[in-house]
Design a protein around this motif. Structure first.
Motif, PDB file in Angstrom:
ATOM      1  N   THR A 142      55.628  65.616  24.142  1.00 58.19           N
ATOM      2  CA  THR A 142      56.689  64.777  23.578  1.00 58.19           C
ATOM      3  C   THR A 142      56.962  63.558  24.441  1.00 58.19           C
ATOM      4  O   THR A 142      57.498  62.566  23.964  1.00 58.19           O
ATOM      5  CB  THR A 142      57.983  65.593  23.434  1.00 58.19           C
ATOM      6  OG1 THR A 142      58.391  66.053  24.738  1.00 58.19           O
ATOM      7  CG2 THR A 142      57.769  66.785  22.527  1.00 58.19           C
ATOM      8  N   VAL A 143      56.600  63.646  25.724  1.00 61.89           N
ATOM      9  CA  VAL A 143      56.867  62.540  26.645  1.00 61.89           C
ATOM     10  C   VAL A 143      55.605  61.806  27.028  1.00 61.89           C
ATOM     11  O   VAL A 143      55.547  60.578  27.042  1.00 61.89           O
ATOM     12  CB  VAL A 143      57.570  63.060  27.926  1.00 61.89           C
ATOM     13  CG1 VAL A 143      57.784  61.919  28.918  1.00 61.89           C
ATOM     14  CG2 VAL A 143      58.889  63.731  27.565  1.00 61.89           C
ATOM     15  N   ASP A 144      54.545  62.573  27.317  1.00 68.40           N
ATOM     16  CA  ASP A 144      53.328  61.984  27.864  1.00 68.40           C
ATOM     17  C   ASP A 144      52.366  61.459  26.816  1.00 68.40           C
ATOM     18  O   ASP A 144      51.407  60.779  27.152  1.00 68.40           O
ATOM     19  CB  ASP A 144      52.594  63.022  28.716  1.00 68.40           C
ATOM     20  CG  ASP A 144      53.405  63.428  29.941  1.00 68.40           C
ATOM     21  OD1 ASP A 144      54.339  62.682  30.268  1.00 68.40           O
ATOM     22  OD2 ASP A 144      53.109  64.471  30.538  1.00 68.40           O
ATOM     23  N   ALA A 145      52.592  61.791  25.539  1.00 68.50           N
ATOM     24  CA  ALA A 145      51.636  61.366  24.512  1.00 68.50           C
ATOM     25  C   ALA A 145      51.503  59.847  24.459  1.00 68.50           C
ATOM     26  O   ALA A 145      50.407  59.312  24.332  1.00 68.50           O
ATOM     27  CB  ALA A 145      52.052  61.913  23.149  1.00 68.50           C
ATOM     28  N   LEU A 146      52.635  59.155  24.567  1.00 65.71           N
ATOM     29  CA  LEU A 146      52.607  57.703  24.508  1.00 65.71           C
ATOM     30  C   LEU A 146      52.036  57.083  25.773  1.00 65.71           C
ATOM     31  O   LEU A 146      51.606  55.937  25.774  1.00 65.71           O
ATOM     32  CB  LEU A 146      54.024  57.167  24.255  1.00 65.71           C
ATOM     33  CG  LEU A 146      54.670  57.584  22.930  1.00 65.71           C
ATOM     34  CD1 LEU A 146      56.099  57.048  22.847  1.00 65.71           C
ATOM     35  CD2 LEU A 146      53.850  57.088  21.744  1.00 65.71           C
ATOM     36  N   LYS A 147      52.029  57.838  26.861  1.00 66.02           N
ATOM     37  CA  LYS A 147      51.531  57.328  28.134  1.00 66.02           C
ATOM     38  C   LYS A 147      50.149  57.882  28.465  1.00 66.02           C
ATOM     39  O   LYS A 147      49.688  57.752  29.585  1.00 66.02           O
ATOM     40  CB  LYS A 147      52.503  57.699  29.262  1.00 66.02           C
ATOM     41  CG  LYS A 147      53.910  57.154  29.076  1.00 66.02           C
ATOM     42  CD  LYS A 147      54.805  57.576  30.219  1.00 66.02           C
ATOM     43  CE  LYS A 147      56.222  57.043  30.043  1.00 66.02           C
ATOM     44  NZ  LYS A 147      57.114  57.479  31.143  1.00 66.02           N
ATOM     45  N   PHE A 148      49.495  58.535  27.487  1.00 59.61           N
ATOM     46  CA  PHE A 148      48.228  59.200  27.768  1.00 59.61           C
ATOM     47  C   PHE A 148      47.170  58.220  28.251  1.00 59.61           C
ATOM     48  O   PHE A 148      46.346  58.547  29.098  1.00 59.61           O
ATOM     49  CB  PHE A 148      47.739  59.931  26.513  1.00 59.61           C
ATOM     50  CG  PHE A 148      46.458  60.698  26.730  1.00 59.61           C
ATOM     51  CD1 PHE A 148      46.465  61.869  27.467  1.00 59.61           C
ATOM     52  CD2 PHE A 148      45.257  60.234  26.209  1.00 59.61           C
ATOM     53  CE1 PHE A 148      45.288  62.576  27.681  1.00 59.61           C
ATOM     54  CE2 PHE A 148      44.084  60.932  26.420  1.00 59.61           C
ATOM     55  CZ  PHE A 148      44.103  62.110  27.151  1.00 59.61           C
ATOM     56  N   SER A 149      47.190  57.001  27.740  1.00 60.79           N
ATOM     57  CA  SER A 149      46.171  56.017  28.131  1.00 60.79           C
ATOM     58  C   SER A 149      46.279  55.610  29.591  1.00 60.79           C
ATOM     59  O   SER A 149      45.332  55.030  30.133  1.00 60.79           O
ATOM     60  CB  SER A 149      46.271  54.772  27.239  1.00 60.79           C
ATOM     61  OG  SER A 149      47.548  54.162  27.383  1.00 60.79           O
ATOM     62  N   ASP A 150      47.415  55.908  30.210  1.00 56.76           N
ATOM     63  CA  ASP A 150      47.587  55.584  31.628  1.00 56.76           C
ATOM     64  C   ASP A 150      47.453  56.813  32.523  1.00 56.76           C
ATOM     65  O   ASP A 150      47.585  56.704  33.742  1.00 56.76           O
ATOM     66  CB  ASP A 150      48.977  54.962  31.868  1.00 56.76           C
ATOM     67  CG  ASP A 150      49.146  53.639  31.139  1.00 56.76           C
ATOM     68  OD1 ASP A 150      48.137  52.903  31.045  1.00 56.76           O
ATOM     69  OD2 ASP A 150      50.250  53.347  30.667  1.00 56.76           O
ATOM     70  N   SER A 151      47.188  57.967  31.915  1.00 59.39           N
ATOM     71  CA  SER A 151      47.180  59.203  32.687  1.00 59.39           C
ATOM     72  C   SER A 151      45.802  59.495  33.267  1.00 59.39           C
ATOM     73  O   SER A 151      44.786  58.936  32.840  1.00 59.39           O
ATOM     74  CB  SER A 151      47.615  60.378  31.813  1.00 59.39           C
ATOM     75  OG  SER A 151      46.610  60.674  30.852  1.00 59.39           O
ATOM     76  N   ALA A 152      45.786  60.425  34.236  1.00 62.40           N
ATOM     77  CA  ALA A 152      44.531  60.840  34.844  1.00 62.40           C
ATOM     78  C   ALA A 152      43.649  61.562  33.833  1.00 62.40           C
ATOM     79  O   ALA A 152      42.415  61.494  33.911  1.00 62.40           O
ATOM     80  CB  ALA A 152      44.821  61.752  36.036  1.00 62.40           C
ATOM     81  N   TYR A 153      44.276  62.246  32.868  1.00 62.37           N
ATOM     82  CA  TYR A 153      43.492  62.955  31.859  1.00 62.37           C
ATOM     83  C   TYR A 153      42.742  61.986  30.952  1.00 62.37           C
ATOM     84  O   TYR A 153      41.632  62.285  30.494  1.00 62.37           O
ATOM     85  CB  TYR A 153      44.399  63.861  31.022  1.00 62.37           C
ATOM     86  CG  TYR A 153      44.901  65.053  31.789  1.00 62.37           C
ATOM     87  CD1 TYR A 153      44.018  66.020  32.261  1.00 62.37           C
ATOM     88  CD2 TYR A 153      46.260  65.220  32.060  1.00 62.37           C
ATOM     89  CE1 TYR A 153      44.468  67.111  32.977  1.00 62.37           C
ATOM     90  CE2 TYR A 153      46.718  66.314  32.776  1.00 62.37           C
ATOM     91  CZ  TYR A 153      45.815  67.250  33.234  1.00 62.37           C
ATOM     92  OH  TYR A 153      46.257  68.330  33.945  1.00 62.37           O
TER      93      TYR A 153
END
Length: 317
Positions: free
Chosen positions: A151-162
């Motif tokens: 719910t929080v990280d989905a929008l930031k996934f492109s900036d994540s290590a994953y």
């Protein structure tokens, strides 16, 4: 590889694999050197110069093949995905724990096995490798889902290590598949050397465009000896890891040794680096690392009908 030398060659490979991961993790996470184009550009520069010296002095059993225009066109996709992959791997390892990084790395071999071996129902492919591949992929996906807040990280996934790990795995997968159709005149050592040269040429201007070349001037640990030692070792160890990999990868027990190396490296990393992942993620990663031991490496037939492992070069991390 003679039977008497197999344990020694495997031991050398395991030491180089673990050392490469540890050195890269130390520079990227402990020293917080978050400039991947600079770091990987330096790695490939050191590796390329050292490999050129080894080839020039006949220290290796083969000589380099000259890169002509048709060869460059044929190998260009491999060069591009090699450079992109090593940058993405640095950005992923910088923010992922070593066990999680290696857990996700295991999914590539499992997916290639399912794509190339299991559907063909080759003799010798029993239910255990198939089950191990499914468990390896399933636990890796579950570990990622358990570690992120959708719910929080989905929008930031492109900036994540994953996200960067996904890019890295995609680059390695495409590089592996491309090796089937690339110009057969060029050996693995040829491809590694030219990939080094291409990466240096591409990453140098990229560091200027991304302004990392200017930001690195303010790096707080720039004068530390362990930083210089780590950067130098990363290039040297990366090269010798690839050379060792090329030597041992055709042995029938290499899949077990390779997966065991990830397992042992992960256990040592837990005692060396700080790890803030949850218990559930650790359990899933543990299952993944154990199941990967039973996943065979995918193979393909060369022009002479000899089975060879179709593993990508292990440059970067």
């Amino acid at each position: 590889m003679t039977p008497t030398k197999q344990p020694i060659d495997f031991l050398i490979y395991l030491i180089l694999f673990g050392s490469t991961i540890f050195v890269n993790k130390y520079v990227l996470s402990v020293l917080n050197f978050t400039y991947p184009t600079i770091y990987q550009g330096w790695q490939t520069l050191v590796g390329g110069i050292l490999l050129r010296v080894l080839l020039s002095n006949k220290c290796l059993s083969i000589s380099a093949t000259d890169l002509d225009k048709p060869g460059f066109i044929s190998l260009l996709p491999s060069f591009l995905f090699f450079a992109a992959g090593i940058v993405a791997s640095s950005k992923a390892l910088c923010n992922l724990s070593v066990p999680v990084f290696l857990c996700l790395q295991n999914t590539l071999g499992a997916m290639l096995y399912l794509m190339e071996i299991a559907p063909s129902f080759r003799s010798g492919s029993g239910p255990l490798p198939l089950l191990a591949s499914l468990v390896t992929i399933g636990t890796a996906v579950a570990a990622v889902l358990a570690d992120i807040d959708m719910t929080v990280d989905a929008l930031k996934f492109s900036d994540s290590a994953y996200f960067w790990m996904l890019v890295y795995l995609a680059c390695v997968a495409v590089q592996t598949l491309h090796s089937k159709i690339a110009d057969a005149r060029y050996t693995d050592i040829d491809r590694l050397y030219f990939s080094y040269v291409f990466s240096v040429v591409v990453l140098a201007p990229a560091s200027l465009y991304l302004e990392e070349a200017f930001e690195v001037l303010h790096f707080p640990h720039a004068m530390r000896y362990d930083f210089y030692a780590g950067c130098l070792l990363s290039g040297v160890l990366g090269l010798f890891l690839n050379l060792s990999f090329m030597k041992v990868r055709r042995h029938k027990f290499f899949a077990i040794v390779d997966a065991s190396g990830r397992l042992l490296t992960s256990l040592l990393a837990l005692a060396t680096f700080s790890d803030v992942t949850t218990v559930a993620v650790k359990v899933l990663v543990c299952i993944n690392l154990f199941s990967a031991v039973f996943v065979p490496l995918p193979t393909l037939k060369d022009s002479d009908g000899i089975d060879e492992t179709n593993e990508p070069l292990k440059e970067g991390v």
